[in-house]
Write a protein that holds these residues in place. Structure first.
Motif, PDB file in Angstrom:
ATOM      1  N   ALA A 188       0.832  -1.207   0.000  1.00 45.25           N
ATOM      2  CA  ALA A 188       0.000   0.000   0.000  1.00 45.25           C
ATOM      3  C   ALA A 188       0.866   1.257   0.000  1.00 45.25           C
ATOM      4  O   ALA A 188       0.557   2.241  -0.681  1.00 45.25           O
ATOM      5  CB  ALA A 188      -0.931  -0.005   1.211  1.00 45.25           C
ATOM      6  N   PHE A 189       1.965   1.221   0.741  1.00 46.65           N
ATOM      7  CA  PHE A 189       2.860   2.385   0.794  1.00 46.65           C
ATOM      8  C   PHE A 189       3.537   2.614  -0.554  1.00 46.65           C
ATOM      9  O   PHE A 189       3.594   3.744  -1.060  1.00 46.65           O
ATOM     10  CB  PHE A 189       3.908   2.188   1.886  1.00 46.65           C
ATOM     11  N   LYS A 190       4.041   1.541  -1.165  1.00 47.51           N
ATOM     12  CA  LYS A 190       4.740   1.672  -2.449  1.00 47.51           C
ATOM     13  C   LYS A 190       3.783   2.092  -3.564  1.00 47.51           C
ATOM     14  O   LYS A 190       4.211   2.696  -4.550  1.00 47.51           O
ATOM     15  CB  LYS A 190       5.433   0.351  -2.797  1.00 47.51           C
ATOM     16  N   ALA A 191       2.502   1.784  -3.408  1.00 47.17           N
ATOM     17  CA  ALA A 191       1.484   2.187  -4.391  1.00 47.17           C
ATOM     18  C   ALA A 191       0.908   3.568  -4.071  1.00 47.17           C
ATOM     19  O   ALA A 191      -0.033   4.008  -4.740  1.00 47.17           O
ATOM     20  CB  ALA A 191       0.368   1.153  -4.443  1.00 47.17           C
ATOM     21  N   HIS A 192       1.462   4.242  -3.050  1.00 47.00           N
ATOM     22  CA  HIS A 192       1.025   5.587  -2.633  1.00 47.00           C
ATOM     23  C   HIS A 192      -0.445   5.611  -2.185  1.00 47.00           C
ATOM     24  O   HIS A 192      -1.113   6.636  -2.315  1.00 47.00           O
ATOM     25  CB  HIS A 192       1.248   6.606  -3.764  1.00 47.00           C
ATOM     26  N   GLU A 193      -0.920   4.469  -1.677  1.00 43.60           N
ATOM     27  CA  GLU A 193      -2.285   4.421  -1.156  1.00 43.60           C
ATOM     28  C   GLU A 193      -2.358   4.969   0.268  1.00 43.60           C
ATOM     29  O   GLU A 193      -3.406   5.423   0.714  1.00 43.60           O
ATOM     30  CB  GLU A 193      -2.796   2.976  -1.179  1.00 43.60           C
ATOM     31  N   ILE A 194      -1.234   4.906   0.983  1.00 41.22           N
ATOM     32  CA  ILE A 194      -1.144   5.466   2.342  1.00 41.22           C
ATOM     33  C   ILE A 194       0.207   6.177   2.438  1.00 41.22           C
ATOM     34  O   ILE A 194       1.102   5.966   1.624  1.00 41.22           O
ATOM     35  CB  ILE A 194      -1.268   4.375   3.434  1.00 41.22           C
ATOM     36  N   SER A 195       0.342   7.044   3.452  1.00 43.94           N
ATOM     37  CA  SER A 195       1.595   7.805   3.591  1.00 43.94           C
ATOM     38  C   SER A 195       2.379   7.414   4.832  1.00 43.94           C
ATOM     39  O   SER A 195       3.469   7.938   5.069  1.00 43.94           O
ATOM     40  CB  SER A 195       1.288   9.309   3.632  1.00 43.94           C
ATOM     41  N   LYS A 196       1.837   6.478   5.627  1.00 44.67           N
ATOM     42  CA  LYS A 196       2.509   6.124   6.869  1.00 44.67           C
ATOM     43  C   LYS A 196       2.172   4.694   7.257  1.00 44.67           C
ATOM     44  O   LYS A 196       1.056   4.227   7.026  1.00 44.67           O
ATOM     45  CB  LYS A 196       2.077   7.087   7.984  1.00 44.67           C
ATOM     46  N   ILE A 197       3.139   3.989   7.837  1.00 42.29           N
ATOM     47  CA  ILE A 197       2.928   2.639   8.362  1.00 42.29           C
ATOM     48  C   ILE A 197       3.174   2.686   9.867  1.00 42.29           C
ATOM     49  O   ILE A 197       4.234   3.140  10.311  1.00 42.29           O
ATOM     50  CB  ILE A 197       3.868   1.612   7.703  1.00 42.29           C
ATOM     51  N   ILE A 198       2.207   2.233  10.638  1.00 39.70           N
ATOM     52  CA  ILE A 198       2.318   2.236  12.098  1.00 39.70           C
ATOM     53  C   ILE A 198       2.115   0.805  12.595  1.00 39.70           C
ATOM     54  O   ILE A 198       1.109   0.175  12.293  1.00 39.70           O
ATOM     55  CB  ILE A 198       1.283   3.173  12.737  1.00 39.70           C
ATOM     56  N   LEU A 199       3.090   0.313  13.331  1.00 36.49           N
ATOM     57  CA  LEU A 199       2.987  -1.023  13.911  1.00 36.49           C
ATOM     58  C   LEU A 199       3.078  -0.904  15.425  1.00 36.49           C
ATOM     59  O   LEU A 199       3.943  -0.193  15.950  1.00 36.49           O
ATOM     60  CB  LEU A 199       4.108  -1.932  13.401  1.00 36.49           C
ATOM     61  N   THR A 200       2.196  -1.601  16.118  1.00 38.53           N
ATOM     62  CA  THR A 200       2.155  -1.490  17.564  1.00 38.53           C
ATOM     63  C   THR A 200       1.750  -2.816  18.182  1.00 38.53           C
ATOM     64  O   THR A 200       1.177  -3.672  17.514  1.00 38.53           O
ATOM     65  CB  THR A 200       1.170  -0.367  17.980  1.00 38.53           C
ATOM     66  N   LEU A 221      -5.268   8.726  13.457  1.00 40.90           N
ATOM     67  CA  LEU A 221      -4.307   8.201  12.488  1.00 40.90           C
ATOM     68  C   LEU A 221      -4.902   8.236  11.087  1.00 40.90           C
ATOM     69  O   LEU A 221      -5.622   7.333  10.673  1.00 40.90           O
ATOM     70  CB  LEU A 221      -3.900   6.777  12.890  1.00 40.90           C
ATOM     71  N   ASP A 222      -4.599   9.314  10.361  1.00 43.18           N
ATOM     72  CA  ASP A 222      -5.088   9.494   9.000  1.00 43.18           C
ATOM     73  C   ASP A 222      -4.092   8.942   7.982  1.00 43.18           C
ATOM     74  O   ASP A 222      -2.876   8.961   8.203  1.00 43.18           O
ATOM     75  CB  ASP A 222      -5.302  10.984   8.704  1.00 43.18           C
ATOM     76  N   ASN A 223      -4.632   8.479   6.842  1.00 44.05           N
ATOM     77  CA  ASN A 223      -3.813   8.068   5.701  1.00 44.05           C
ATOM     78  C   ASN A 223      -2.685   7.121   6.108  1.00 44.05           C
ATOM     79  O   ASN A 223      -1.538   7.276   5.714  1.00 44.05           O
ATOM     80  CB  ASN A 223      -3.246   9.304   5.000  1.00 44.05           C
ATOM     81  N   ALA A 224      -3.030   6.151   6.947  1.00 45.17           N
ATOM     82  CA  ALA A 224      -2.024   5.250   7.500  1.00 45.17           C
ATOM     83  C   ALA A 224      -2.489   3.802   7.411  1.00 45.17           C
ATOM     84  O   ALA A 224      -3.684   3.514   7.318  1.00 45.17           O
ATOM     85  CB  ALA A 224      -1.738   5.625   8.956  1.00 45.17           C
ATOM     86  N   PHE A 225      -1.524   2.902   7.418  1.00 42.08           N
ATOM     87  CA  PHE A 225      -1.787   1.466   7.526  1.00 42.08           C
ATOM     88  C   PHE A 225      -1.297   1.083   8.916  1.00 42.08           C
ATOM     89  O   PHE A 225      -0.110   1.155   9.209  1.00 42.08           O
ATOM     90  CB  PHE A 225      -1.019   0.698   6.448  1.00 42.08           C
ATOM     91  N   ILE A 226      -2.230   0.698   9.778  1.00 43.92           N
ATOM     92  CA  ILE A 226      -1.914   0.480  11.185  1.00 43.92           C
ATOM     93  C   ILE A 226      -2.089  -0.996  11.520  1.00 43.92           C
ATOM     94  O   ILE A 226      -3.142  -1.584  11.243  1.00 43.92           O
ATOM     95  CB  ILE A 226      -2.830   1.336  12.092  1.00 43.92           C
ATOM     96  N   ILE A 227      -1.062  -1.584  12.126  1.00 42.21           N
ATOM     97  CA  ILE A 227      -1.108  -2.997  12.494  1.00 42.21           C
ATOM     98  C   ILE A 227      -0.955  -3.113  14.006  1.00 42.21           C
ATOM     99  O   ILE A 227       0.009  -2.606  14.583  1.00 42.21           O
ATOM    100  CB  ILE A 227       0.015  -3.795  11.800  1.00 42.21           C
ATOM    101  N   LEU A 228      -1.916  -3.778  14.636  1.00 43.92           N
ATOM    102  CA  LEU A 228      -1.826  -4.098  16.063  1.00 43.92           C
ATOM    103  C   LEU A 228      -1.542  -5.590  16.175  1.00 43.92           C
ATOM    104  O   LEU A 228      -2.366  -6.420  15.797  1.00 43.92           O
ATOM    105  CB  LEU A 228      -3.141  -3.743  16.777  1.00 43.92           C
TER     106      LEU A 228
END
Length: 320
Positions: free
Chosen positions: A150-162, A225-232
């Motif tokens: 998703a990041f490489k395709a410019h679908e999101i601007s941030k990756i958050i892992l927690t 958390l806007d425009n992000a891919f978030i993984i819990l």
């Protein structure tokens, strides 16, 4: 007795199918009680008719996977053989297709089981996905791969892992260093996947820019958390309050993936797992997909699959 012949394009395909010292094809022979031999670009299968038919279906499915450039491992052989034996061989066709993304080393990341394919398809189609299942099913790794895509395709601007910093028999306070040093051991599995997707140098640059963020769950409080891919990750160790807090961080144009194994809860006995509760509360909410893996989706060493099955059997007997 029956004989069947399968014609292949070249001997390299046969070498990939048979594996080193014929260890791959030996799995097929043991599974179905057949004899498999190769002659030039022909594969001959002999045995009882039903067994031969099943072995042929498994071999043809494996050849299609091999045609994608995938190296056939013992895990792949066992998985395909078990799917065919259970009458689910036609589903294996779903695995033949484009990969998710390419790692920094040039490896194509693909779902390796039908369960993994449904999981990644669910991430594509839904805003929030819960991946529930035992160790070794690729829950976190595939989520990281989908985030990288998703990041490489410019679908999101941030990756958050927690993940929650809950100890499995250990205490944070006794670990050396400052707060970041103390929580890093809990976050290390998340770093590993990102290193593979982006490469160490690129990963460090993205971390410095704040494009990739790896942090304890407590750091999410009060944020949108806007425009992000978030993984819990390890969500089985969240409390009800924590997972609700996390879910309500969702901003515009974002996706969330929540992973966990409800058989490995490290919370005190008095605490209810937030993940278990969320699965019940949210199961009928649109745009939220809950995917449950099983032991067939384990892609680590065969013993991991056997361990998962043994514990599942033990727990079922205890419930009875």
């Amino acid at each position: 007795m029956a004989d069947r012949i399968i014609n292949v394009d070249n001997t390299e395909q046969i070498q990939n199918l048979f594996g080193p010292y014929d260890e791959n094809i030996n799995v097929i022979q043991r599974q179905y009680g057949v004899v498999v031999i190769s002659r030039g670009t022909e594969i001959k299968i002999s045995g009882a008719e039903e067994n031969v038919n099943n072995a042929c279906e498994a071999i043809e499915s494996l050849m299609k996977i091999s045609d994608t450039g995938e190296k056939l491992t013992g895990q792949t052989i066992r998985y395909v053989a078990s799917m065919v034996s259970d009458g689910e061989g036609q589903q294996i066709q779903e695995l033949v297709g484009d990969g998710i993304c390419v790692t920094a080393a040039g490896k194509i990341v693909r779902p390796r089981t039908v369960g993994q394919k449904k999981y990644t398809d669910g991430i594509k189609k839904n805003t929030i996905v819960m991946g529930i299942g035992p160790a070794g099913t690729g829950k976190t790794y595939l989520a990281v791969a989908m985030a990288a895509k998703a990041f490489k395709a410019h679908e999101i601007s941030k990756i958050i892992l927690t993940r929650p910093a809950v100890e499995a028999g250990e205490k944070l306070g006794f670990l050396p260093g400052d707060l970041q040093d103390k929580v890093d051991p809990y976050l290390r599995p998340l770093y590993d996947g990102l290193f593979e997707m982006f490469g160490a140098d690129n990963f460090n640059k993205l971390m410095e820019k704040g494009i990739i963020e790896v942090a304890p769950l407590a750091y999410m409080r009060g944020r949108t958390l806007d425009n992000a891919f978030i993984i819990l990750d390890e969500a089985q160790n969240t409390t009800s309050e924590q997972i609700k807090m996390f879910l309500t961080r969702l901003g515009n144009e974002s996706k969330m993936v929540i992973t966990g194994d409800v058989t490995q809860i490290d919370l005190p006995d008095s605490k209810t797992s937030g993940l278990v509760e969320a699965m019940k509360v949210l199961r009928n909410v649109d745009d939220i997909y809950i995917h449950k893996f099983n032991e067939k989706d384990v892609v680590r060493h065969k013993l991991v699959q056997d361990i998962v099955k043994a514990y599942e059997k033990y727990n079922n007997e205890r419930r009875k």
